[in-house]
Each structure stands twice: as C-alpha cells, then as structure tokens.
Design an enzyme around this catalytic site. Structure first.
Site, PDB file in Angstrom:
ATOM      1  N   HIS A  50       0.830  -1.214   0.000  1.00  0.00           N
ATOM      2  CA  HIS A  50       0.000   0.000   0.000  1.00  0.00           C
ATOM      3  C   HIS A  50       0.861   1.260   0.000  1.00  0.00           C
ATOM      4  O   HIS A  50       0.410   2.321   0.443  1.00  0.00           O
ATOM      5  CB  HIS A  50      -0.921   0.000   1.218  1.00  0.00           C
ATOM      6  CG  HIS A  50      -1.955  -1.075   1.210  1.00  0.00           C
ATOM      7  ND1 HIS A  50      -2.970  -1.144   0.266  1.00  0.00           N
ATOM      8  CD2 HIS A  50      -2.136  -2.147   2.023  1.00  0.00           C
ATOM      9  CE1 HIS A  50      -3.731  -2.199   0.504  1.00  0.00           C
ATOM     10  NE2 HIS A  50      -3.251  -2.836   1.561  1.00  0.00           N
ATOM     11  N   ARG A  75       7.119  -6.195   3.091  1.00  0.00           N
ATOM     12  CA  ARG A  75       5.882  -6.777   2.585  1.00  0.00           C
ATOM     13  C   ARG A  75       5.752  -6.471   1.104  1.00  0.00           C
ATOM     14  O   ARG A  75       5.633  -5.309   0.718  1.00  0.00           O
ATOM     15  CB  ARG A  75       4.665  -6.235   3.333  1.00  0.00           C
ATOM     16  CG  ARG A  75       3.363  -6.871   2.839  1.00  0.00           C
ATOM     17  CD  ARG A  75       2.175  -6.522   3.712  1.00  0.00           C
ATOM     18  NE  ARG A  75       1.758  -5.137   3.602  1.00  0.00           N
ATOM     19  CZ  ARG A  75       0.642  -4.650   4.134  1.00  0.00           C
ATOM     20  NH1 ARG A  75      -0.161  -5.452   4.827  1.00  0.00           N
ATOM     21  NH2 ARG A  75       0.325  -3.378   4.015  1.00  0.00           N
ATOM     22  N   ASP A  89      16.698 -11.518  -3.985  1.00  0.00           N
ATOM     23  CA  ASP A  89      17.976 -11.162  -4.597  1.00  0.00           C
ATOM     24  C   ASP A  89      18.420  -9.755  -4.207  1.00  0.00           C
ATOM     25  O   ASP A  89      19.626  -9.471  -4.155  1.00  0.00           O
ATOM     26  CB  ASP A  89      17.892 -11.300  -6.118  1.00  0.00           C
ATOM     27  CG  ASP A  89      17.949 -12.753  -6.576  1.00  0.00           C
ATOM     28  OD1 ASP A  89      18.251 -13.626  -5.740  1.00  0.00           O
ATOM     29  OD2 ASP A  89      17.677 -13.011  -7.770  1.00  0.00           O
ATOM     30  N   GLU A 154      -5.651 -12.198   7.066  1.00  0.00           N
ATOM     31  CA  GLU A 154      -6.443 -10.969   7.001  1.00  0.00           C
ATOM     32  C   GLU A 154      -7.790 -11.169   6.330  1.00  0.00           C
ATOM     33  O   GLU A 154      -8.322 -10.251   5.695  1.00  0.00           O
ATOM     34  CB  GLU A 154      -5.652  -9.839   6.336  1.00  0.00           C
ATOM     35  CG  GLU A 154      -4.852 -10.205   5.121  1.00  0.00           C
ATOM     36  CD  GLU A 154      -3.938  -9.066   4.667  1.00  0.00           C
ATOM     37  OE1 GLU A 154      -4.131  -7.913   5.101  1.00  0.00           O
ATOM     38  OE2 GLU A 154      -3.035  -9.331   3.868  1.00  0.00           O
ATOM     39  N   ASP A 180      -8.135  -5.454   7.141  1.00  0.00           N
ATOM     40  CA  ASP A 180      -8.766  -6.266   6.103  1.00  0.00           C
ATOM     41  C   ASP A 180      -9.628  -7.363   6.708  1.00  0.00           C
ATOM     42  O   ASP A 180     -10.646  -7.758   6.125  1.00  0.00           O
ATOM     43  CB  ASP A 180      -7.701  -6.872   5.194  1.00  0.00           C
ATOM     44  CG  ASP A 180      -7.220  -5.892   4.140  1.00  0.00           C
ATOM     45  OD1 ASP A 180      -8.047  -5.453   3.325  1.00  0.00           O
ATOM     46  OD2 ASP A 180      -6.032  -5.553   4.139  1.00  0.00           O
TER      47      ASP A 180
END
Length: 260
Positions: A50, A75, A89, A154, A180
């Site tokens: 977000h 996240r 990576d 969530e 959520d």
C-alpha cells in the site's frame, strides 16, 4: 573476502525475552527509514503493498537501515514467486506475504523462498546483493537459513484455516491484519469490533498451540496492550506516515488557533 548476512527476524524472535515492538515504514523514503531505524524500536515493516515502493526504493531503504540495531521486514504487493525472487535477490531477508488464506497458499510461499529441489526460487545469487555477490560462503546451500517467512492472516477464510496455515512447514510465523479482517467480516473500519478481536485472539491461540510466532497490527494503544497480554510475539504500533500526518495536524490545530 567472506561476509555474513544479518540474523533473521525468526532469529530475533527466538532470542527475545519479550514481544518485539515495531512500526511501518510506508513513505518510500530512505531518509525516513533511517530515522525510524535509530528510534530504539525492534523492527520495521517496509511496505510495498500500500506504499509507493519499487525495487530501487526498497534497496535504498535496506541500505539506509543496515547497521542500525533494528530488523527490517518487507511486505511485497502480492505473494508472487517472481516478485519474491526479485526481493530475495535484493537482499530482503524477512518477508511478510499479504492475503494468505489457505495452507496451500502458504506452502507455495515456502516453495518461493527455497531453491530447487525443495522450491522454485530462481538461481541468480552471483549477480545479487543477497549473497553479497558471492562473498557469503556457500550461499546457495545455506540461503534458506538467511530468510524468514511470515504470512498474513487478514480474511475470515484465513481465520477458519489458521490451524492449517500455522502448521505449514517452512512458515516461521503469522501476522494478523485486523483492517482487512474487519472488512471481510462485514464490519469495515471497525478493528475494535468484538468479533474481530475474538478472531485475532483465536489466531494468537492457534499459533501458540502450534509453536509458531504470531504478531499483528494495532495502532490503538489499548488494543496493542490487550493483544500483547493475549500472547502476541510481535506488534506494529505505528507508521511513519501516520506519525507525520497526526503530528502536523496537531501543529496546525495548536498554532493556527492561537493566531486566529
């Protein structure tokens, strides 16, 4: 030259004698991330679901917080093996995967962070910061030990499946997202709804029974303290953008009122 990477969030939780307290870093700013890294908090969640974060800004933030006594978690916007490969990576060691509703989805995320034959992570370590460009000895064989994987509960479906999710081999912990979760339960915006609180605490109990670490997001101090008392192992109690928004509003309210 031989180098070692930092301990994981899994390692930090295992060593902790108390719950670990952290905050979101959502601004996309390496400078803000560095300021937060020196705050004394235990961990930071750098968000790309977000927030305006791409690989370049994530890399800059990881570099900015490196060397501070704080553990960064990232996240991604989605639990996609291609995205996860790129993040790993870059040198992301601690992943929080959003919107994991089933044990099958959790198992796919485990496969995404492991090299073959146990997983599907693409092999590009010689070109990558993860191995410090092949300066970490035997990286390919030991890579999984340098990565911790947490999945996010969530939705009402995820709560129903939480016992199976926390029992998924390779999942190091779960993180409950009450915002959520409240929306999926039909009470959008009511993270303090009794049914939402009950669902969160059910997840905490399920994780504890499985011997898995569990955390959550709780900006309201009363809720954060309740969940800590209920056994949460790690909690996010604020965000950089939230602190800036509320702080600037307080300045405006205090000083503009004085001069009008």
């Amino acid at each position: 030259m031989s180098l070692r990477v930092a301990p994981t969030f899994r390692d930090a939780l295992a060593a902790a004698r108390r719950p670990l307290i952290g905050m979101w870093v959502c601004s996309g700013s390496p400078l803000v991330a560095e300021i937060c890294a020196g705050s004394g908090l235990d961990w930071l969640l750098i968000d790309a679901e977000h927030s305006p974060n791409g690989p370049e800004s994530l890399l800059a933030q990881l570099q900015a917080v490196h060397g501070y006594p704080v553990t960064p978690m990232v996240r991604p916007p989605v639990g996609d093996p291609v995205v996860i490969k790129q993040y790993l990576d870059l040198g992301v060691q601690n992943l929080l995967i959003p919107m994991v509703d089933t044990a099958e989805q959790a198992a796919e995320m485990v496969r995404a962070v492991e090299y073959p034959p146990h997983g599907v992570r693409g092999v590009g370590s010689a070109l990558a910061r993860a191995s410090r460009w092949n300066r970490v000895p035997d990286y390919l064989r030991t890579a999984r030990t340098t990565i911790s994987l947490f999945v996010q509960i969530e939705s009402a479906e995820a709560v129903e499946n939480v016992e199976a999710i926390v029992s998924t081999p390779g999942v190091d912990g779960v993180f409950v997202g009450p915002a959520d979760l409240a929306a999926s339960m039909g009470v959008l915006g009511e993270q303090d709804h009794p049914e939402v609180i009950a669902a969160v605490e059910h997840c905490l109990r399920a994780a504890e029974a499985a011997g898995v670490k569990a955390g959550l997001n709780a900006f309201a101090p009363a809720l954060a303290r309740r969940y800590l008392a209920a056994g949460a192992d790690f909690v996010l109690v604020g965000a950089d953008v939230q602190l800036l928004a509320r702080g600037s509003e307080r300045l405006a309210a205090e000083f503009i009122e004085e001069v009008t």
